[in-house]
Design an enzyme around this catalytic site. Structure first.
Site, PDB file in Angstrom:
ATOM      1  N   GLU A 266       0.819  -1.212   0.000  1.00  0.00           N
ATOM      2  CA  GLU A 266       0.000   0.000   0.000  1.00  0.00           C
ATOM      3  C   GLU A 266       0.855   1.264   0.000  1.00  0.00           C
ATOM      4  OE1 GLU A 266      -2.661  -0.657   3.369  1.00  0.00           O
ATOM      5  OE2 GLU A 266      -4.049  -1.704   2.042  1.00  0.00           O
ATOM      6  N   ASP A 339      -8.242  -9.116   4.051  1.00  0.00           N
ATOM      7  CA  ASP A 339      -7.992  -8.010   4.972  1.00  0.00           C
ATOM      8  C   ASP A 339      -8.999  -7.912   6.108  1.00  0.00           C
ATOM      9  OD1 ASP A 339      -7.095  -5.746   6.179  1.00  0.00           O
ATOM     10  OD2 ASP A 339      -7.558  -4.385   4.550  1.00  0.00           O
ATOM     11  N   GLU A 367     -12.399  -2.159  12.577  1.00  0.00           N
ATOM     12  CA  GLU A 367     -12.429  -1.414  11.321  1.00  0.00           C
ATOM     13  C   GLU A 367     -13.564  -1.886  10.411  1.00  0.00           C
ATOM     14  OE1 GLU A 367      -8.833  -1.764   9.009  1.00  0.00           O
ATOM     15  OE2 GLU A 367      -9.695  -0.679   7.314  1.00  0.00           O
TER      16      GLU A 367
HETATM   17  C1  BDP Z   1      -6.156  -2.093   6.163  1.00  0.00           C
HETATM   18  C2  BDP Z   1      -6.446  -0.740   6.711  1.00  0.00           C
HETATM   19  C3  BDP Z   1      -5.287   0.204   6.585  1.00  0.00           C
HETATM   20  C4  BDP Z   1      -4.017  -0.448   7.110  1.00  0.00           C
HETATM   21  C5  BDP Z   1      -3.795  -1.763   6.389  1.00  0.00           C
HETATM   22  C6  BDP Z   1      -2.626  -2.550   6.960  1.00  0.00           C
HETATM   23  O1  BDP Z   1      -7.550  -0.211   6.026  1.00  0.00           O
HETATM   24  O2  BDP Z   1      -5.598   1.368   7.315  1.00  0.00           O
HETATM   25  O3  BDP Z   1      -2.921   0.376   6.953  1.00  0.00           O
HETATM   26  O4  BDP Z   1      -4.915  -2.584   6.533  1.00  0.00           O
HETATM   27  O5  BDP Z   1      -2.893  -3.491   7.691  1.00  0.00           O
HETATM   28  O6  BDP Z   1      -7.096  -2.966   6.732  1.00  0.00           O
HETATM   29  O7  BDP Z   1      -1.491  -2.247   6.682  1.00  0.00           O
END
Ligand code: BDP
Length: 692
Positions: A266, A339, A367
């Site tokens: 990401e 996720d 979340e």
């Molecule tokens: C996702 C979240 C994000 C996190 C990412 C992670 O939306 O905010 O940075 O995972 O785990 O679930 O790195």
């Protein structure tokens, strides 16, 4: 007559509930007598152990109780042996854990017989996604307890220390022994001396409670804060920079735990930016920490926009590297392959990476499960995951056994949970979200505990009236309380995760959340130019032919990553568990389910069942009003109302949206939607515009 009078006394007695704001968590201990603690040794940790016993003792008044640090082969790590007369452990921390166990049993009425309690995982860590300016990524309980913005942001106050101490005590009471103090999307600034001084101050408060500090680091730190031209892990100056940094940290914090790294994920920098691989990056940092006993937790949460199935990617990248990591590297793997969704099958890396230490990462902060508004008890979800059979070493190779050292001789065993803690008075926003912090700690300590046992303990510790000093009264109240409060509320907790799955994304649906905030529904969202794997239509694949992501052998073939017989079981639509149906299969709307219903009808009934469950929870809660102090009662009541509104929105949004493709009526015995799809979408678009 006597019974009638007693009955009245009971009613009046139960009304005397002191207002509680939830700050004390499950630690509402108050002694009912004295105890004579016998302990030959002295240390900061043992002092805490003695004080806790004295302040919370509910055993025989005036009893003698011995705390003995003595080696015993049966006791592992910071485990302990309890008996009526005392606690024995190999370490001082083991004694402290034993004390919390004794107090828990005294309060919950569990028997105290001779028993050895050993931890399932050696490292039981909370990952705080706290930013250095005090905000928390995916935090729903206020700002950070560790960091804040402003010019005095790094000044350590008395109030800071007090709060950190309370935090440390709560963690220790459930066996947590590590805390990552900053967000995985890490700022390079965390490794500057100013921040490290604050980390040192935090570590000093956490240490007597047995909690090690860890930091999430940014892979590009050498070039961003170190003034180097590159952060290439093969560059000698970069290697030296990390070695020097490790030395600096350990000179300040001798028991520092290590680093957590989100690399090439990401948008975060990583070794691939320099043409290197994950093992190159992880090993370079591991070498820097090795002389001091530090570890690297390297995350496997990686996916590029180009692959046709995001669920396959962690496995594809990491399996090739199995056996190439240093022994102080642990690969940190999220429970599911996508996720932290309301329901996912387990990540196929568990059990498959046999030559590398692997640790599960769970998300305590909700979340994707209604944040601090929905009441969702996560122990049932984590148990489902931990008990999943990977079949890697034959039947019974559960995820729990593959990660806790029972099957593979890992050098380190660990488990992490993304924390749900902030500055809110009650720490977690929702009074019941505290149960998830509690459950994470308890399962990390003992992955065999049942969800029911955890809920039972937590409810007794958190809600049971302790005010009356009259023993007879308390016993009578207790019987009534168990029946009228404990039983229904526990059942509500145990049903809550399945309810959320039903009104959000049943039958294996996943990631159909509203963009960015991940709270409400958003199955329609997929503007041009946005990465496809960040949009819900990529995951649900609904069209007039059907719905679901085809991960079978003729689809993306992601299921081939599972060990047999799982791969074949998932591949065959007849044997694939229905809870994962649309995770693995794209099926026509009139596909016949086991219930003989069509897929479309079944979907409708699941959404309806989820919503109806929340309405039932409202009734359960209203009925227990007289057993709960007014402050916590009203807060939960109001949150359940919001949850209900949101569950209705989920049902209406998803059914009306998917109905455009199914072109079938919502079964007539189901309550009709109360929203219009076009209004829901309009509101969602406005929300997104406001955010931009
Ligand atoms: C996702 C979240 C994000 C996190 C990412 C992670 O939306 O905010 O940075 O995972 O785990 O679930 O790195």
């Amino acid at each position: 007559m006597k019974t009638i009078i007693f009955f009245f006394i009971l009613i009046f007695a139960s009304f005397h509930l002191l207002a509680e704001n939830g700050h004390k968590l499950w630690l509402r201990y108050k002694n009912t007598g004295t105890v004579n603690v016998v302990c030959q040794m002295n240390s900061a940790t043992l002092t805490i152990a003695k004080e806790e016993l004295q302040n919370g003792w509910r055993g025989k008044d005036g009893a003698s109780f011995a705390l003995t640090v003595k080696q015993d082969k049966e006791i592992k790590g910071d485990g302990f042996k309890i008996s009526k007369n005392g606690i024995q452990a190999n370490t001082e921390l083991g004694i402290l854990y034993g004390v919390y166990e004794i107090l828990r049993r005294q309060y919950t009425g569990e028997a105290i017989d001779e028993e050895i309690c050993n931890p399932s995982y050696e490292r039981r860590i909370l990952d705080h996604w706290d930013n250095l300016n005090g905000t928390i990524e995916r935090g729903y309980a206020g700002l950070s307890i560790f960091w804040r913005s402003g010019k005095d942001s790094l000044v350590v106050t008395k109030k800071d220390r007090e709060l950190w101490k309370e935090y440390a005590r709560a963690d220790a009471s459930i066996g947590i022994n590590g805390a990552v103090l900053d967000n995985v999307n890490a700022s390079p600034l965390i490794l500057t001396t100013g921040c490290l001084n604050r980390v040192k101050a935090i570590a000093e408060v956490l240490r007597p409670y047995g909690i090690k500090t860890y930091l999430a680091i940014n892979f590009a730190s050498p070039s961003v804060i170190g003034g180097l031209k590159t952060s290439d892990p093969f560059d000698p100056e970069v290697k030296k920079w990390w070695k020097d940094k490790a030395k600096e940290i350990y000179s300040m914090i001798p028991d520092f735990g290590g680093f957590l790294v989100k690399a090439n994920s990401e948008g975060q920098p990583g070794p691939q930016n320099f043409g290197r691989t994950h093992d190159d990056g992880a090993n370079m940092i591991a070498d820097a920490l090795k002389p001091f006993g530090g570890i690297v937790m390297w995350r496997a949460f990686v996916y590029s926009p180009n692959d046709k199935d995001r669920a396959r990617q962690a496995y594809n990248e990491f399996m090739l590297l199995d056996g190439k990591f240093r022994d102080n590297v642990i690969i940190q793997v999220k429970n599911g392959p996508v996720d932290f969704q309301p329901r996912e099958p387990f990540n196929p890396l568990f059990g498959a990476m046999k030559k590398t230490s692997v640790m599960p990462e769970l998300q305590v902060t909700q979340e994707y499960l209604g944040q601090a508004i929905h009441l969702v008890f996560l122990a049932t979800m984590w148990k489902e995951f931990l008990q999943s059979d990977t079949y890697q070493e034959g039947k019974g190779s559960t995820v729990a056994r593959c990660t806790d050292g029972s099957i593979y001789p890992q050098k380190y065993t660990a488990i992490a949970g993304v924390a749900n803690i902030g500055l809110d008075t009650n720490w977690c926003g929702h009074p019941f979200a505290q149960a998830n912090w509690y459950a994470f700690g308890r399962l990390a300590w003992n992955n065999n505990l049942t969800s029911e046992k955890i809920a039972d303990e937590w409810l007794k510790l958190t809600f049971k009236p302790t005010a009356s000093e009259d023993k007879e009264m308390l016993t009578a109240l207790s019987v009534e309380w168990n029946l009228n409060f404990l039983k229904p509320v526990k059942q509500m907790m145990l049903n809550s995760r399945e309810a959320a799955v039903n009104y959000m994304m049943p039958l294996g649906l996943h990631h159909i959340f509203a963009a960015n905030d991940h709270y409400g529904p958003g199955p329609w969202w997929g503007p041009k130019g946005v990465r496809r794997d960040w949009t819900p239509p990529y995951y649900h694949q609904a069209d007039t032919n059907g719905i679901g992501f085809d991960r079978t052998r003729t689809g993306s073939n992601a299921l081939s990553q599972y060990h047999e017989p799982l791969a074949s079981l998932f591949n065959d639509v007849k044997t694939c568990p229905e809870v994962y149906l649309l995770w693995f299969h794209h099926l026509p709307w009139d596909y016949k389910m086991k219930s003989e219903r069509t897929l479309w009808d079944a979907l409708c009934y699941h959404y309806e069942a989820g919503l109806q469950k929340v309405r039932e929870f409202q009734k359960v809660w209203d009925k227990v009003e007289r057993y709960v102090d007014p402050e916590r009662f009203a807060l939960v009541q109001s949150k359940l109302r919001q949850q209900c509104v949101n569950a209705q929105l989920w049902k209406d949004a998803c059914l009306l949206y998917f109905q455009q493709f199914s072109r079938k009526p919502i079964p007539y015995d189901i309550e009709r939607p109360v929203h219009d799809l076009k209004d829901i979408i309009k509101n969602d678009m406005e929300r997104l515009r406001r955010r931009d």
